[in-house]
Design a protein around this motif. Structure first.
Motif, short mmCIF file in Angstrom:
data_model
loop_
_atom_site.label_atom_id
_atom_site.label_comp_id
_atom_site.label_asym_id
_atom_site.label_seq_id
_atom_site.Cartn_x
_atom_site.Cartn_y
_atom_site.Cartn_z
N THR A 104 42.65 37.42 44.68
CA THR A 104 41.52 37.48 44.74
C THR A 104 41.74 39.22 44.23
OG1 THR A 104 40.96 36.68 46.88
CG2 THR A 104 39.06 38.19 45.60
N HIS A 105 41.70 39.16 42.53
CA HIS A 105 41.78 39.53 42.05
C HIS A 105 41.14 39.81 40.67
CE1 HIS A 105 44.49 42.58 39.56
NE2 HIS A 105 45.03 42.77 40.62
N LEU A 106 40.28 40.98 39.97
CA LEU A 106 39.39 40.54 38.91
C LEU A 106 40.40 39.99 37.92
CD1 LEU A 106 37.95 44.29 38.93
CD2 LEU A 106 37.37 42.26 39.28
N LYS A 107 41.69 40.40 37.54
CA LYS A 107 42.59 39.53 36.71
C LYS A 107 42.73 37.90 36.57
CE LYS A 107 47.11 39.37 38.52
NZ LYS A 107 48.80 39.99 38.18
N THR A 108 41.92 37.45 38.39
CA THR A 108 42.26 35.93 38.15
C THR A 108 41.19 35.82 37.09
OG1 THR A 108 43.30 35.54 39.93
CG2 THR A 108 41.28 34.20 39.28
N LEU A 109 39.44 36.34 37.54
CA LEU A 109 37.80 36.02 36.74
C LEU A 109 38.09 36.70 35.17
CD1 LEU A 109 35.22 37.89 39.51
CD2 LEU A 109 36.12 35.04 39.38
#
Length: 505
Positions: A77-82
């Motif tokens: 759950t991390h911004l880089k995933t999106l």
């Protein structure tokens, strides 16, 4: 290898530019106030056990949230995933755009089309961008529709229906394409394989419903009722009136103005309205050149009109019309007489430089980094300084604190890892009018937030400007009667932080 590079250098160049933009401007896309962080917060809520349409209010289709929840589960759950999800889908969109354009257009016009889309969509500094958009549902939906077009043109209709259905489960507005797909199948294969097609059409919907187990039919109808109610609100009417986004009788004056812009070429060069004339031009050229088009060209152009209907009279670059540029510009290229295509390619190239340059200038103004263990996003100084102070404050609170931030504030919730309310996580004027202040107050009495934070964020796109001043006045009075002001954060943007007058024992 040399032959491959020679044959595909344009496509490789396009994809390299996209990757370069992602690297250079990493974290500078999206918006810390508007929409983008809903796309991060809702998938996280799904992973925590909340259920769309039952515990989580949203007006959007479910598939993108379910996909992003799965990505969070796999990659964290991390911004880089999106961000990387946006990158992969965007590169895929451009691959399909290039291949579809080359069916009908020469390499130079195809390249100019792709470069303009990069300048307007990939480099967009607002929420209508490709890497961290206002709606992953729209981004994924465009990808699925392009796949559907590609398979239909190759007379492979089973996957065409499958990807069409996936698009519907991502964004409802693609619904209108179905009759064209059915007609095309009958035209090309002389029959309609209804057994296989019905199964293919309903499979993504069935999978989505199974993934939403726990939500009842009543929950779906309640959400639908709220969406319908929202569609009739005065604040939404104001929003649409100011941007001219949909077919409504009240907006006829705006349509007339846009048509006049189409007739007066000098108005085209205004940055945000460069392409406002395009959709009317496509319709006019389609009528004039209809008999000169083969069936595949007609399919693509009619498909463009159906999937882009919502932006027909308002294809402006500050709104979500930029996501439909692959369809619109390819259709425009098809309808442009051959002797004028070099001119169109030249204009698109010049406009790509102008639009790209202005967007890069705005992106570079996002020079304040907001960073936690859950990711990095950059914003301007007005937002960034205050937001960093707010996140530091929230991170100093108990990990289990419930923090609601109005009118918008999910950026701080997500980055500081504190829960908001899964139903009333935003109270822009549109939502306040839809739900009613009495119902919102009852909800606040029920959930008893540990912190209520009010910002001075300007919501005038929905007519009313400030929470507690010219709208949500009853809610604000309730907050002041039941909560006391703990501190005020002023770093440009202003945040008032309230705590309960009588904390729960």
């Amino acid at each position: 290898m040399i032959k491959f590079l020679k044959n595909n250098w344009q496509l490789l160049f396009i994809e390299s530019l996209i990757l370069l933009a992602f690297i250079i401007f990493y974290g500078q896309f999206g918006d810390v106030n508007v929409d983008s962080f809903r796309e991060a917060y809702i998938p996280e809520e799904i992973l925590s056990g909340k259920i769309l349409y039952k515990n989580i209010f949203t007006i959007y289709a479910p598939l993108a949230y379910l996909i992003n929840a799965l990505l969070f589960l796999i990659f964290g759950t991390h911004l880089k995933t999106l961000y990387f999800a946006g990158l992969v889908v965007t590169m895929s969109i451009f691959y399909l755009t290039y291949k579809l354009a080359r069916r009908y257009l020469d390499p130079n016009l195809t390249l100019s089309i792709c470069l303009f889309i990069i300048s307007a969509l990939v480099l967009s500094p607002n929420v209508f961008n490709a890497f961290f958009p206002y709606s992953y549902g729209l981004l994924y939906g465009i990808f699925f529709i392009l796949l559907s077009f590609n398979f239909a043109l190759n007379k492979n209709f089973t996957p065409a229906y499958l990807f069409y259905s996936l698009a519907i489960c991502s964004k409802y507005e693609f619904l209108f394409l179905l009759p064209l797909l059915i007609y095309t199948e009958i035209k090309k294969t002389k029959h309609f394989n209804y057994k296989k097609n019905i199964t293919t059409l309903f499979l993504p919907l069935i999978v989505s419903i199974i993934s939403l187990k726990g939500a009842t039919i009543g929950d779906f109808f309640t959400s639908l009722g709220l969406i319908i109610q929202m569609g009739a609100t005065k604040t939404l009417h104001w929003f649409y009136s100011s941007m001219g986004l949909t077919f409504r009788l009240e907006l006829i004056p705006i349509y007339i103005v846009n048509f006049i812009k189409f007739l007066i070429p000098v108005s085209w060069v205004k940055y945000q309205e460069i392409l406002v004339w395009t959709m009317p031009a496509i319709l006019i050229l389609l009528i004039l050149r209809y008999n000169k088009l083969n069936f595949n060209k007609k399919f693509f152009i009619f498909g463009t009109l159906l999937v882009s209907a919502k932006v027909f009279c308002a294809l402006t670059l500050q709104a979500y019309g930029v996501f439909f540029l692959p369809f619109v510009l390819i259709s425009l290229g098809i309808l442009t007489p051959h002797k004028f295509r070099k001119v169109l390619a030249f204009l698109l190239l010049i406009w790509a430089i102008v639009v790209g340059g202005q967007n890069i200038s705005i992106l570079n103004q996002k020079d304040i980094e907001v960073s936690t263990q859950k990711g990095i996003i950059k914003t301007n100084r007005y937002n960034g300084r205050a937001l960093n102070k707010l996140i530091n404050y929230i991170e100093s609170t108990d990990k289990n604190s419930k923090v609601v931030i109005y009118p918008e504030g999910l950026c701080a919730n997500f980055l500081a890892d504190r829960k908001s309310d899964s139903k009333f996580y935003s109270l822009i004027p549109l939502y306040t009018e839809t739900f009613g202040e009495d119902n919102i107050i009852k909800r606040l009495e029920l959930i008893k937030p540990d912190y209520i934070i009010i910002s001075d964020y300007d919501t005038s796109a929905y007519y009313y400007t400030k929470f507690g001043q010219d709208y949500a006045i009853e809610i604000y009075d309730w907050i002041r009667n039941n909560y006391k002001l703990d501190t005020t954060i002023d770093g440009g943007m202003l945040f008032e932080i309230f705590i309960p007058r009588h904390p729960s024992p």
